[in-house]
Scaffold this active site. Structure first.
Site, PDB file in Angstrom:
ATOM      1  N   HIS A 179      60.993  41.220  35.041  1.00  0.00           N
ATOM      2  CA  HIS A 179      60.743  39.819  35.317  1.00  0.00           C
ATOM      3  C   HIS A 179      60.582  39.360  33.717  1.00  0.00           C
ATOM      4  O   HIS A 179      59.531  39.823  33.100  1.00  0.00           O
ATOM      5  CB  HIS A 179      59.566  39.693  36.076  1.00  0.00           C
ATOM      6  CG  HIS A 179      59.973  39.591  37.432  1.00  0.00           C
ATOM      7  ND1 HIS A 179      59.776  38.745  38.602  1.00  0.00           N
ATOM      8  CD2 HIS A 179      60.623  40.745  38.356  1.00  0.00           C
ATOM      9  CE1 HIS A 179      60.412  38.973  39.581  1.00  0.00           C
ATOM     10  NE2 HIS A 179      60.723  40.342  39.523  1.00  0.00           N
ATOM     11  N   TYR A 226      53.389  31.020  41.074  1.00  0.00           N
ATOM     12  CA  TYR A 226      52.178  30.846  41.246  1.00  0.00           C
ATOM     13  C   TYR A 226      51.890  29.145  41.496  1.00  0.00           C
ATOM     14  O   TYR A 226      51.920  28.702  40.646  1.00  0.00           O
ATOM     15  CB  TYR A 226      51.107  31.195  40.050  1.00  0.00           C
ATOM     16  CG  TYR A 226      51.233  32.725  39.695  1.00  0.00           C
ATOM     17  CD1 TYR A 226      52.257  33.515  39.229  1.00  0.00           C
ATOM     18  CD2 TYR A 226      50.003  33.488  39.984  1.00  0.00           C
ATOM     19  CE1 TYR A 226      52.189  34.739  39.003  1.00  0.00           C
ATOM     20  CE2 TYR A 226      49.873  34.919  39.848  1.00  0.00           C
ATOM     21  CZ  TYR A 226      50.815  35.522  39.366  1.00  0.00           C
ATOM     22  OH  TYR A 226      50.886  36.821  39.096  1.00  0.00           O
ATOM     23  N   PRO A 267      42.868  39.180  41.466  1.00  0.00           N
ATOM     24  CA  PRO A 267      44.073  39.632  41.304  1.00  0.00           C
ATOM     25  C   PRO A 267      45.123  38.555  40.756  1.00  0.00           C
ATOM     26  O   PRO A 267      46.300  38.825  40.205  1.00  0.00           O
ATOM     27  CB  PRO A 267      44.849  40.039  42.740  1.00  0.00           C
ATOM     28  CG  PRO A 267      43.922  39.172  43.661  1.00  0.00           C
ATOM     29  CD  PRO A 267      42.512  38.926  42.914  1.00  0.00           C
ATOM     30  N   LYS A 307      46.110  42.024  36.646  1.00  0.00           N
ATOM     31  CA  LYS A 307      45.743  42.881  35.693  1.00  0.00           C
ATOM     32  C   LYS A 307      45.128  44.274  35.846  1.00  0.00           C
ATOM     33  O   LYS A 307      44.784  45.253  35.104  1.00  0.00           O
ATOM     34  CB  LYS A 307      44.432  42.086  34.773  1.00  0.00           C
ATOM     35  CG  LYS A 307      45.200  41.141  33.637  1.00  0.00           C
ATOM     36  CD  LYS A 307      45.242  41.716  32.419  1.00  0.00           C
ATOM     37  CE  LYS A 307      46.493  41.021  31.677  1.00  0.00           C
ATOM     38  NZ  LYS A 307      47.754  41.079  32.040  1.00  0.00           N
ATOM     39  N   TYR A 334      49.627  37.582  30.082  1.00  0.00           N
ATOM     40  CA  TYR A 334      50.105  38.114  31.257  1.00  0.00           C
ATOM     41  C   TYR A 334      50.833  39.451  31.058  1.00  0.00           C
ATOM     42  O   TYR A 334      51.030  40.351  31.853  1.00  0.00           O
ATOM     43  CB  TYR A 334      51.056  37.142  31.976  1.00  0.00           C
ATOM     44  CG  TYR A 334      51.393  37.513  33.482  1.00  0.00           C
ATOM     45  CD1 TYR A 334      50.630  36.837  34.425  1.00  0.00           C
ATOM     46  CD2 TYR A 334      52.376  38.114  33.639  1.00  0.00           C
ATOM     47  CE1 TYR A 334      50.850  37.062  35.830  1.00  0.00           C
ATOM     48  CE2 TYR A 334      52.714  38.514  34.991  1.00  0.00           C
ATOM     49  CZ  TYR A 334      52.077  37.796  35.776  1.00  0.00           C
ATOM     50  OH  TYR A 334      52.134  37.900  37.189  1.00  0.00           O
TER      51      TYR A 334
HETATM   52  C1  PHB Z   1      51.967  41.447  44.137  1.00  0.00           C
HETATM   53  O1  PHB Z   1      53.057  41.517  44.039  1.00  0.00           O
HETATM   54  O2  PHB Z   1      51.187  42.014  44.816  1.00  0.00           O
HETATM   55  C2  PHB Z   1      51.069  40.662  43.073  1.00  0.00           C
HETATM   56  C3  PHB Z   1      51.796  40.167  42.069  1.00  0.00           C
HETATM   57  C4  PHB Z   1      51.174  39.267  41.078  1.00  0.00           C
HETATM   58  C5  PHB Z   1      49.759  39.187  41.209  1.00  0.00           C
HETATM   59  C6  PHB Z   1      49.078  39.850  42.115  1.00  0.00           C
HETATM   60  C7  PHB Z   1      49.746  40.651  43.155  1.00  0.00           C
HETATM   61  O3  PHB Z   1      49.040  38.303  40.424  1.00  0.00           O
END
Ligand code: PHB
Length: 393
Positions: A76, A205, A294, A298, A386
């Site tokens: 990505h 997000y 989460p 990280k 990130y």
């Molecule tokens: C996930 O795909 O489980 C996932 C992706 C990004 C995050 C947290 C979890 O920030």
């Protein structure tokens, strides 16, 4: 019948941190024993997060050039931040010339377990560590119970706690089972897995008046999504229709592809860093040493960053009798740990709607999001963090 084994490094926990450490030690000719209280099937089927930083992928590729990250995983090159009904792409390639990979943790574990077992690693499932003794001597040991309930003692030159947030090794390092800096958050995520095609090319997000949502992915026909919820929410309280209506309301502008929801869980948010990361001949890595919420993706990456630092320190200590790196382990690892703590806290507070947020807080938060997306410097800060800071920074 009580058994005792002798090894150079006793590693408690066969998660990504413990397994990668055993690999890096083996590469340096240092033998280890890895124990985990779970079965192999349990380890391989626990659903965890899915994003790997560029540096994590580079390391997995160095360990195994044929790693499935590159075939089953997906690169990505950006994420989208959405707020006020509009999407804003953070273009990692353009901003920092780095990427992340969507490759779930259980796949990483499946690969690492196969690799370590094929290499003859002493790796024992169903073995429960109960305590660690004598870390202030050159012969620390792990007291455990093996899969048949028989006592097992592992005598080692060094003990590593890679055994997660309920670490059994932690008390031997910090003096208490909790000892650390700690913060709880007034929200959690309801995570779902559903049978549907992806709804977007990249992760979204989204900050909305109804709360935060994250649209992630797993495969062409299974998707992972999260919505902000109360920490004491019952994951089964909502019907599938209610979940879809709520999720959809939080990502205006995208039509979610819906499908059967076959797993739900509530993930509580905590930030934690143990007061001590190493004492004498014992050290902590990964969730045993720290927990992050989460939102910054990280967790696993930070665990692996600890391991890279610790592996170099153990090589110096055990192969060259040089204690300088191990003496500096806590300080070196803490730099990245606290940067990741800050980034995870920042993403979390910037994107979620606190239960007591008033109109001022909401407007300030939108101002904060705008100051990130409207400025190349702001987007670059997010992209750097990130995708993961380079090793040692
Ligand atoms: C996930 O795909 O489980 C996932 C992706 C990004 C995050 C947290 C979890 O920030």
């Amino acid at each position: 019948m009580s058994t005792s084994v002798r090894t150079r490094v006793a590693i408690v926990g066969a998660g990504p941190a413990g397994l990668i450490l055993s690999q890096l030690l083996a590469d340096a000719g240092i033998e280890s024993v890895v124990i985990d209280q779970r079965s192999r099937t349990e380890i391989e089927s626990t659903i965890r997060a899915g994003i790997l930083e560029q540096g994590t992928v580079d390391l997995l590729t160095a360990i195994d050039p044929h790693t499935r990250v590159h075939t089953v995983g997906h690169r990505h090159d950006g994420i989208e931040l959405r707020f006020g009904g509009e999407g804003h792409r953070i273009d990692f390639r353009d901003l920092v010339d780095r990427s992340v990979w969507l490759y779930p943790q259980h796949e990483v574990l499946t690969d690492l377990l196969a690799l370590r077992l094929a290499a003859g690693q002493d790796l024992r499932f169903g073995v429960t560590a109960t305590r660690v003794e004598d870390v202030d001597t050159d012969r620390p040991r792990v007291i455990a119970t093996d899969a048949d309930g028989a006592p097992l003692t592992i005598d080692a030159d060094f003990v590593v706690g890679a055994d997660g947030s309920r670490s059994v090794v932690r008390p031997a390092v910090t003096g208490t089972s909790q000892g650390g800096w700690f913060r709880e958050y007034p929200f959690a995520w309801l995570g779902i897995l559903c049978e549907a095609p992806p709804s977007a090319d990249e992760l979204i997000y989204s900050n909305s008046d109804n709360g935060f949502a994250l649209i992630s992915q797993r495969s062409p026909d299974v998707q992972r999504m999260y919505l902000q919820c109360d920490p004491v929410a019952d994951p089964d309280a909502l019907t599938e229709e209610e979940i879809w209506a709520d999720l959809q309301s939080r990502v205006p502008g995208t039509t979610l592809h819906q499908g059967r929801i076959f797993q739900r869980d509530v993930l509580r948010f905590r930030s934690f860093v143990a007061h001590e990361l190493r004492r004498g001949r014992a050290a902590l890595v990964g969730d045993a040493a720290h927990t992050v919420p989460p939102t910054g993706a990280k967790g696993m990456n930070l665990a692996i960053a600890d391991v890279v630092i610790l592996a170099a320190a153990l090589r110096a200590l055990l192969a060259e009798d040089d204690a300088r790196l191990i003496d500096g382990y806590a300080q070196t690892a803490s730099r990245r740990i606290w940067k990741a703590q800050h980034f995870s806290w920042w993403m979390t507070s910037m994107l979620h709607v606190a239960p007591d947020a008033g109109e001022f807080d909401r407007r300030r938060q939108i101002g904060e999001l705008r100051s990130v997306v409207d400025s190349r410097a702001g987007r670059t800060y997010l992209a750097e963090a990130y995708t993961g800071w380079p090793a040692g920074v």
